[in-house]
Design a protein around this motif. Structure first.
Motif, PDB file in Angstrom:
ATOM      1  N   PRO A   5      -6.237  -1.784   6.030  1.00  0.00           N
ATOM      2  CA  PRO A   5      -6.160  -2.699   4.883  1.00  0.00           C
ATOM      3  C   PRO A   5      -4.788  -2.640   4.200  1.00  0.00           C
ATOM      4  O   PRO A   5      -4.079  -1.637   4.290  1.00  0.00           O
ATOM      5  CB  PRO A   5      -7.249  -2.191   3.934  1.00  0.00           C
ATOM      6  N   ARG A   6      -4.479  -3.707   3.499  1.00  0.00           N
ATOM      7  CA  ARG A   6      -3.168  -3.827   2.834  1.00  0.00           C
ATOM      8  C   ARG A   6      -3.070  -3.016   1.542  1.00  0.00           C
ATOM      9  O   ARG A   6      -4.034  -2.912   0.799  1.00  0.00           O
ATOM     10  CB  ARG A   6      -2.919  -5.291   2.439  1.00  0.00           C
ATOM     11  N   VAL A   7      -1.872  -2.526   1.276  1.00  0.00           N
ATOM     12  CA  VAL A   7      -1.558  -1.859   0.012  1.00  0.00           C
ATOM     13  C   VAL A   7      -0.369  -2.606  -0.600  1.00  0.00           C
ATOM     14  O   VAL A   7       0.686  -2.717   0.031  1.00  0.00           O
ATOM     15  CB  VAL A   7      -1.238  -0.373   0.259  1.00  0.00           C
ATOM     16  N   ILE A   8      -0.568  -3.151  -1.798  1.00  0.00           N
ATOM     17  CA  ILE A   8       0.341  -4.181  -2.321  1.00  0.00           C
ATOM     18  C   ILE A   8       0.952  -3.809  -3.676  1.00  0.00           C
ATOM     19  O   ILE A   8       0.238  -3.737  -4.679  1.00  0.00           O
ATOM     20  CB  ILE A   8      -0.425  -5.508  -2.492  1.00  0.00           C
ATOM     21  N   ASP A  46       3.615  -3.663   2.796  1.00  0.00           N
ATOM     22  CA  ASP A  46       2.671  -4.613   3.398  1.00  0.00           C
ATOM     23  C   ASP A  46       2.836  -6.027   2.851  1.00  0.00           C
ATOM     24  O   ASP A  46       2.655  -7.013   3.570  1.00  0.00           O
ATOM     25  CB  ASP A  46       1.218  -4.198   3.101  1.00  0.00           C
ATOM     26  N   GLU A 169      -8.091 -15.875  -1.908  1.00  0.00           N
ATOM     27  CA  GLU A 169      -8.195 -14.453  -2.233  1.00  0.00           C
ATOM     28  C   GLU A 169      -8.378 -14.342  -3.738  1.00  0.00           C
ATOM     29  O   GLU A 169      -7.961 -15.234  -4.477  1.00  0.00           O
ATOM     30  CB  GLU A 169      -6.898 -13.702  -1.905  1.00  0.00           C
ATOM     31  N   ILE A 201      -8.813  -8.243  -3.999  1.00  0.00           N
ATOM     32  CA  ILE A 201      -7.737  -7.261  -4.136  1.00  0.00           C
ATOM     33  C   ILE A 201      -7.911  -6.554  -5.478  1.00  0.00           C
ATOM     34  O   ILE A 201      -7.948  -7.206  -6.517  1.00  0.00           O
ATOM     35  CB  ILE A 201      -6.358  -7.952  -4.078  1.00  0.00           C
ATOM     36  N   LEU A 216     -11.215   0.435  -1.655  1.00  0.00           N
ATOM     37  CA  LEU A 216     -11.528  -0.147  -0.347  1.00  0.00           C
ATOM     38  C   LEU A 216     -12.954   0.213   0.065  1.00  0.00           C
ATOM     39  O   LEU A 216     -13.674  -0.613   0.627  1.00  0.00           O
ATOM     40  CB  LEU A 216     -10.519   0.335   0.707  1.00  0.00           C
ATOM     41  N   ALA A 222      -8.128  -5.227  -0.084  1.00  0.00           N
ATOM     42  CA  ALA A 222      -6.775  -4.709  -0.222  1.00  0.00           C
ATOM     43  C   ALA A 222      -6.662  -4.027  -1.580  1.00  0.00           C
ATOM     44  O   ALA A 222      -7.428  -4.312  -2.497  1.00  0.00           O
ATOM     45  CB  ALA A 222      -5.755  -5.844  -0.114  1.00  0.00           C
ATOM     46  N   HIS A 253     -11.931   0.125   5.497  1.00  0.00           N
ATOM     47  CA  HIS A 253     -12.853  -0.714   4.732  1.00  0.00           C
ATOM     48  C   HIS A 253     -14.202  -0.041   4.552  1.00  0.00           C
ATOM     49  O   HIS A 253     -14.576   0.827   5.317  1.00  0.00           O
ATOM     50  CB  HIS A 253     -13.113  -2.025   5.475  1.00  0.00           C
TER      51      HIS A 253
ATOM     52  N   GLY B 123      -3.400 -10.007   6.589  1.00  0.00           N
ATOM     53  CA  GLY B 123      -2.975  -8.621   6.578  1.00  0.00           C
ATOM     54  C   GLY B 123      -2.244  -8.267   7.854  1.00  0.00           C
ATOM     55  O   GLY B 123      -1.946  -9.130   8.676  1.00  0.00           O
TER      56      GLY B 123
END
Lengths: 255, 206
Positions: A5-8, A46, A169, A201, A216, A222, A253, B123
């Motif tokens: 998963p994304r880390v933003i 990311d 999203e 998110i 998560l 994310a 996840h 992603g």
């Protein structure tokens, strides 16, 4: 290889600089946006979310020249938000090289605009940010205009509504936790992630990779954060950091 | 002869242009059919809906010239995201015929993913090469790229160059002779995307 998963990082623009707030107040100056975006880009981040906190609050126009320069410096997915209310503004921002726009106040004031934006552009380019503050007895209320206007609107209901209207999203931001680095409002994240099908998110309160992991596991697609990527140590010295692939490798996840 | 980034009014092309500039690769936006022949290779971008993209490519007047240069003369072409999906025969997302340059069809991923994998897939994914190809040379470091899509390209092993795991295995890179496509966005995949665009710039049909 397994999906991660994304880390933003979420970066706040104010008066031409990057700042970081606490509880949506007290913006502290961090540095030059171009320079900081360049550092994140080199660290292989990311994705980046840029929010102009003056535009939403004071209704000042976006600094297109600055945003254009940022977009040409970052070869990572970029989202931009702050005071966006028209299709023309979205078209301009996407044209600069941003993949996504983040809509906030307008989605409460005129929810049908989400449908209009999603029909005009790809759904995947329309992100809705929901700012949530807990009132007395922990009751959750949606805030707009940079935390200045409180609405008697349940964030879960609002999330269901904007997802139905075409949000690609949803960023769920806790106003109370902003800048605290004490962990996300996990109950809020979980309730919204359970209620909608689109990626959710988590934002507001993360202080560590463990916090990302917790969000998560509660259903976020994310994890986003501000302070943890720009402050270092007890005295909050400004230092731009981003976890390595190894440090993020364990993120997964919920099942 | 430089690279033409085919500008048919779909998607934002600024990032593709600036990444080429950063790499020192001569590339320019082209929207005039007569200009295409001056270019050695082509990038076909795309964001949005399938039918709209097909209609816009037709309306641009560039399709016959591309057919000539890519299919007859075999100049290399790289489709990106929706630009890759256009290379298929058809898509579940629309009614229009695709270009049919890479055998396959594009299908919705809805209903075929495990519950925790939401759509759109937005992603990073690690791409596993499925055959040896100059676009994806062997590396020590796992190659990750940025994806943003809800549809997936279904093709046979012959035309599949790399896959990504998003709960199910989906096509990340496809190719048929000189026609290549990436489902992900190299222009948004920092050093990994730069390496891929550099590989495409050096790609010659054997």
């Amino acid at each position: 290889m397994r999906f991660r998963p994304r880390v933003i990082p979420v970066l706040l623009l104010s008066d031409g600089g990057l700042v970081k707030s606490t509880g949506f107040t007290d913006p502290r100056y961090l540095g030059d946006p171009i320079n900081i975006v360049r550092i994140f880009n080199e660290k292989g981040v990311d994705e980046l979310v840029l929010l102009d906190i003056d535009a939403g609050r004071l209704r000042t126009p976006a600094d297109i020249e600055l945003l254009a320069e940022i977009a040409s410096e970052a070869f990572v997915p970029l989202a931009v938000g702050g005071g966006i209310e028209t299709v023309d503004e979205i078209r301009t921002l996407l044209g600069l090289g941003f993949e996504k726009v983040v809509l906030c106040s307008v989605t409460v004031e005129r929810p049908e605009f989400v449908a209009h934006a999603a029909a005009t552009f790809a759904t995947s380019s329309i992100v809705v940010c929901i700012d949530v503050k807990r009132g007395r007895f922990g009751r959750r209320e949606v805030m707009t205009r940079g935390g200045q206007v409180r609405h008697k609107l349940d964030p879960v209901e609002h999330a269901i509504n904007v997802a139905r209207l075409g949000a690609g999203e949803i960023i769920v931001q806790s106003v109370d936790r902003d800048g605290s680095m004490a962990g996300y409002d996990l109950e809020l994240v979980e309730d919204i992630a359970d209620a909608v099908d689109v990626p959710v998110i988590a934002l507001g309160g993360a202080g560590s990779v463990d916090d990302f992991d917790a969000a998560l596991r509660r259903g976020a697609a994310a994890a986003a954060a501000g302070s943890t990527f720009v402050f270092q140590g007890r005295h909050r010295a400004v230092l731009v950091t981003y976890p390595t692939d190894d440090e993020l490798g364990g993120l997964t996840h919920a099942n | 002869m430089s690279t033409a980034i085919v500008d048919y009014g779909v998607g934002n092309l600024g990032s593709i242009v600036s990444m080429h500039r950063r790499l020192g690769i001569d590339a320019e936006l082209v929207s005039d059919p007569d200009e295409l022949a001056r270019h050695a290779r082509f990038i076909l971008p795309g964001v949005g809906a399938f039918d709209d993209a097909v209609d816009r490519l037709d309306a641009s007047g560039m399709r016959p010239a591309l057919e000539e240069l890519v299919i007859q003369e075999r100049r290399p072409l790289l489709g990106i995201c929706l630009g890759m999906e256009l290379l298929a025969d058809s898509s579940e997302e629309g009614e229009r015929r695709g270009l049919g340059w890479v055998p396959g069809r594009v299908r919705s991923m809805r209903g075929s993913l495990p519950a925790q994998f939401r759509l759109p897939f937005m992603g990073w994914g690690f791409v596993t090469p499925t055959q040896e190809h100059p676009l994806l040379p062997p590396t020590d470091e796992p190659q990750r790229f940025y994806f943003a899509h809800s549809y997936a390209f279904e093709t046979t092993a012959d035309f599949l160059l790399g896959t990504v795991d998003y709960g199910i295995e989906i096509a990340a890179v496809v190719g048929h002779h000189n026609v290549l496509g990436t489902q992900f966005h190299p222009e948004k995949s920092h050093r990994f995307g730069m390496a891929l665009l550099r590989s495409f710039d050096a790609f010659e049909v054997s």
